[in-house]
Design a protein around this motif. Structure first.
Motif, PDB file in Angstrom:
ATOM      1  N   LEU A   1       0.831  -1.197   0.000  1.00  0.00           N
ATOM      2  CA  LEU A   1       0.000   0.000   0.000  1.00  0.00           C
ATOM      3  C   LEU A   1       0.865   1.247   0.000  1.00  0.00           C
ATOM      4  CD1 LEU A   1      -2.643  -1.168   2.617  1.00  0.00           C
ATOM      5  CD2 LEU A   1      -2.879  -1.140   0.144  1.00  0.00           C
ATOM      6  N   ARG A   2       2.036   1.146   0.578  1.00  0.00           N
ATOM      7  CA  ARG A   2       3.014   2.222   0.539  1.00  0.00           C
ATOM      8  C   ARG A   2       4.408   1.612   0.641  1.00  0.00           C
ATOM      9  NH1 ARG A   2       3.250   7.916   1.241  1.00  0.00           N
ATOM     10  NH2 ARG A   2       5.381   8.448   0.625  1.00  0.00           N
ATOM     11  N   ALA A   3       5.228   1.869  -0.367  1.00  0.00           N
ATOM     12  CA  ALA A   3       6.594   1.362  -0.367  1.00  0.00           C
ATOM     13  C   ALA A   3       7.366   1.990   0.791  1.00  0.00           C
ATOM     14  CB  ALA A   3       7.259   1.677  -1.703  1.00  0.00           C
ATOM     15  N   PRO A   4       8.487   1.389   1.185  1.00  0.00           N
ATOM     16  CA  PRO A   4       9.226   1.921   2.333  1.00  0.00           C
ATOM     17  C   PRO A   4       9.582   3.398   2.198  1.00  0.00           C
ATOM     18  CG  PRO A   4      10.045  -0.247   1.780  1.00  0.00           C
ATOM     19  CD  PRO A   4       9.061   0.117   0.703  1.00  0.00           C
ATOM     20  N   VAL A   5       9.319   4.128   3.268  1.00  0.00           N
ATOM     21  CA  VAL A   5       9.594   5.566   3.342  1.00  0.00           C
ATOM     22  C   VAL A   5      10.704   5.787   4.362  1.00  0.00           C
ATOM     23  CG1 VAL A   5       8.671   7.831   3.952  1.00  0.00           C
ATOM     24  CG2 VAL A   5       7.220   6.163   2.753  1.00  0.00           C
ATOM     25  N   LEU A   6      11.734   6.508   3.956  1.00  0.00           N
ATOM     26  CA  LEU A   6      12.815   6.850   4.870  1.00  0.00           C
ATOM     27  C   LEU A   6      12.417   8.069   5.679  1.00  0.00           C
ATOM     28  CD1 LEU A   6      15.746   6.623   5.905  1.00  0.00           C
ATOM     29  CD2 LEU A   6      16.436   8.005   3.929  1.00  0.00           C
ATOM     30  N   TYR A   7      12.583   7.970   6.984  1.00  0.00           N
ATOM     31  CA  TYR A   7      12.226   9.080   7.876  1.00  0.00           C
ATOM     32  C   TYR A   7      13.443   9.469   8.690  1.00  0.00           C
ATOM     33  CZ  TYR A   7      10.009  11.566  11.780  1.00  0.00           C
ATOM     34  OH  TYR A   7       9.680  12.499  12.737  1.00  0.00           O
ATOM     35  N   ARG A   8      13.900  10.690   8.490  1.00  0.00           N
ATOM     36  CA  ARG A   8      14.981  11.269   9.279  1.00  0.00           C
ATOM     37  C   ARG A   8      14.444  12.528   9.932  1.00  0.00           C
ATOM     38  NH1 ARG A   8      19.876  10.913   4.828  1.00  0.00           N
ATOM     39  NH2 ARG A   8      20.545   8.783   5.301  1.00  0.00           N
TER      40      ARG A   8
ATOM     41  N   LEU B   1      -0.222 -15.496   8.894  1.00  0.00           N
ATOM     42  CA  LEU B   1      -0.666 -14.332   8.146  1.00  0.00           C
ATOM     43  C   LEU B   1       0.374 -13.962   7.100  1.00  0.00           C
ATOM     44  CD1 LEU B   1      -1.985 -11.976  10.979  1.00  0.00           C
ATOM     45  CD2 LEU B   1      -3.366 -13.116   9.241  1.00  0.00           C
ATOM     46  N   ARG B   2      -0.097 -13.477   5.952  1.00  0.00           N
ATOM     47  CA  ARG B   2       0.808 -13.030   4.894  1.00  0.00           C
ATOM     48  C   ARG B   2       0.549 -11.568   4.591  1.00  0.00           C
ATOM     49  NH1 ARG B   2       3.622 -16.857   2.242  1.00  0.00           N
ATOM     50  NH2 ARG B   2       3.122 -19.045   2.731  1.00  0.00           N
ATOM     51  N   LEU B   3       1.595 -10.898   4.147  1.00  0.00           N
ATOM     52  CA  LEU B   3       1.502  -9.508   3.740  1.00  0.00           C
ATOM     53  C   LEU B   3       1.638  -9.425   2.227  1.00  0.00           C
ATOM     54  CD1 LEU B   3       3.807  -7.860   6.440  1.00  0.00           C
ATOM     55  CD2 LEU B   3       1.330  -8.083   6.484  1.00  0.00           C
ATOM     56  N   GLY B   4       0.680  -8.766   1.586  1.00  0.00           N
ATOM     57  CA  GLY B   4       0.762  -8.594   0.148  1.00  0.00           C
ATOM     58  C   GLY B   4       1.914  -7.689  -0.240  1.00  0.00           C
ATOM     59  N   GLY B   5       2.632  -8.057  -1.277  1.00  0.00           N
ATOM     60  CA  GLY B   5       3.695  -7.192  -1.781  1.00  0.00           C
ATOM     61  C   GLY B   5       5.055  -7.470  -1.182  1.00  0.00           C
TER      62      GLY B   5
ATOM     63  N   LEU C   1      12.377   3.716   9.018  1.00  0.00           N
ATOM     64  CA  LEU C   1      11.672   3.357   7.787  1.00  0.00           C
ATOM     65  C   LEU C   1      10.285   2.858   8.160  1.00  0.00           C
ATOM     66  CD1 LEU C   1      14.441   1.196   6.054  1.00  0.00           C
ATOM     67  CD2 LEU C   1      13.564   3.346   5.128  1.00  0.00           C
ATOM     68  N   TYR C   2       9.317   3.107   7.287  1.00  0.00           N
ATOM     69  CA  TYR C   2       8.007   2.498   7.480  1.00  0.00           C
ATOM     70  C   TYR C   2       7.401   2.195   6.123  1.00  0.00           C
ATOM     71  CZ  TYR C   2       6.187   7.255   6.620  1.00  0.00           C
ATOM     72  OH  TYR C   2       5.897   8.488   6.083  1.00  0.00           O
ATOM     73  N   ALA C   3       6.555   1.192   6.091  1.00  0.00           N
ATOM     74  CA  ALA C   3       5.845   0.795   4.874  1.00  0.00           C
ATOM     75  C   ALA C   3       4.541   0.131   5.269  1.00  0.00           C
ATOM     76  CB  ALA C   3       6.690  -0.160   4.035  1.00  0.00           C
TER      77      ALA C   3
ATOM     78  N   LEU D   1      -1.392   7.916   6.463  1.00  0.00           N
ATOM     79  CA  LEU D   1      -1.645   7.130   5.253  1.00  0.00           C
ATOM     80  C   LEU D   1      -3.055   6.558   5.244  1.00  0.00           C
ATOM     81  CD1 LEU D   1       1.669   5.023   5.069  1.00  0.00           C
ATOM     82  CD2 LEU D   1       1.050   6.993   3.647  1.00  0.00           C
ATOM     83  N   PHE D   2      -3.682   6.497   6.415  1.00  0.00           N
ATOM     84  CA  PHE D   2      -4.999   5.877   6.555  1.00  0.00           C
ATOM     85  C   PHE D   2      -5.946   6.819   7.282  1.00  0.00           C
ATOM     86  CE2 PHE D   2      -1.772   2.568   6.416  1.00  0.00           C
ATOM     87  CZ  PHE D   2      -2.270   1.729   5.419  1.00  0.00           C
TER      88      PHE D   2
END
Length: 249
Positions: free
Chosen positions: A11-18, A80-84, A65-67, A155-156
């Motif tokens: 739903l959202r590729a990894p985002v780098l957070y600094r 449980l599985r995560l899509g992507g 990082l978050y995704a 994001l939600f």
């Protein structure tokens, strides 16, 4: 023959957070980790805490990082599985924690290898200083996780969220650390890796996830009752809690 549907994408590729700025290290929380609770520390300890906090702030390089990934419905007995991504979430505790959730947000955070080196130098200088510096770093990495979670939640819009849950908590195995980090591309993006025994390196780092739901989250599977240290914890013996929603580092 009906073609198979394409695999789900993140739903959202990894985002780098600094973070441009970090909140000050929570002094009261540091003292709580040191076992003082609401008690006033002795002058020597208070002075040591006040010395270690700016040393840490001047050395650490906080990064995260978050995704977000859709949760795929698991067959009975299957994890449980995560899509992507290839990551699976085995265990009954994480399944219960994410019950009713449509997605999971994965995050990882680190204070950097420089922080580990700072703690080692403090330990060589004075064991008390090493302990205080370690508690300062533990406090700050939790604050970084809080900031990262607040970055991810928009994001939600309108959704509700579970508390954070980490590998090693309940029956979610620590052995998944490497796959967890791979899903976030953490070794390449922020230099956060796992050893062969699934220890995070740099050590002052955290991996965690939380669920996204449109309804009130299921009963939390965090807290003392689900902790590996339940019955063996110094905080419990004092009638307190560590305050963490994930496994101890």
């Amino acid at each position: 023959m009906t073609p198979s549907p394409p695999p789900a994408a993140p739903l959202r590729a990894p985002v780098l957070y600094r973070p441009e700025t970090m909140p000050p290290v929570d002094r009261a929380e540091v003292l709580r980790y040191l076992g003082y609770g609401a008690a006033v520390p002795d002058p020597a300890t208070g002075t040591l805490v006040d010395r270690c906090i700016p040393e840490l702030a001047g050395t650490a390089r906080p990064r995260a990082l978050y995704a977000a990934f859709p949760l795929e419905k698991a067959a009975p007995g299957e994890p449980l599985r995560l899509g992507g991504c290839r990551l699976t979430l085995p265990g009954k505790d994480i399944a219960a924690h994410l019950e009713g959730c449509s997605a999971a947000v994965l995050l990882c955070a680190t204070l950097s290898a420089e922080t580990d080196a700072l703690i080692r130098r403090a330990q060589l200088r004075d064991m008390a200083a090493g302990l205080v510096m370690d508690c300062c770093a533990t406090t700050w990495i939790e604050q970084l996780c809080d900031l990262t979670e607040r970055q991810a939640r928009p994001l939600f819009p309108g959704a509700q969220f579970t508390t954070r849950f980490s590998p090693g908590y309940g029956d979610l195995p620590l052995s998944m650390q490497a796959d967890f980090l791979a899903a976030l591309d953490a070794p390449r993006k922020i230099g956060l890796c796992a050893t062969g025994s699934s220890i995070l390196t740099p050590r002052k780092s955290v991996t965690a996830l939380f669920g996204v739901t449109g309804a009130a989250p299921a009963e939390s599977r965090t807290g003392c009752a689900h902790c590996r240290m339940n019955g063996r914890c110094a905080f419990q013996r004092k009638g307190e809690t560590c305050g963490l929603s994930h496994a101890s580092q």
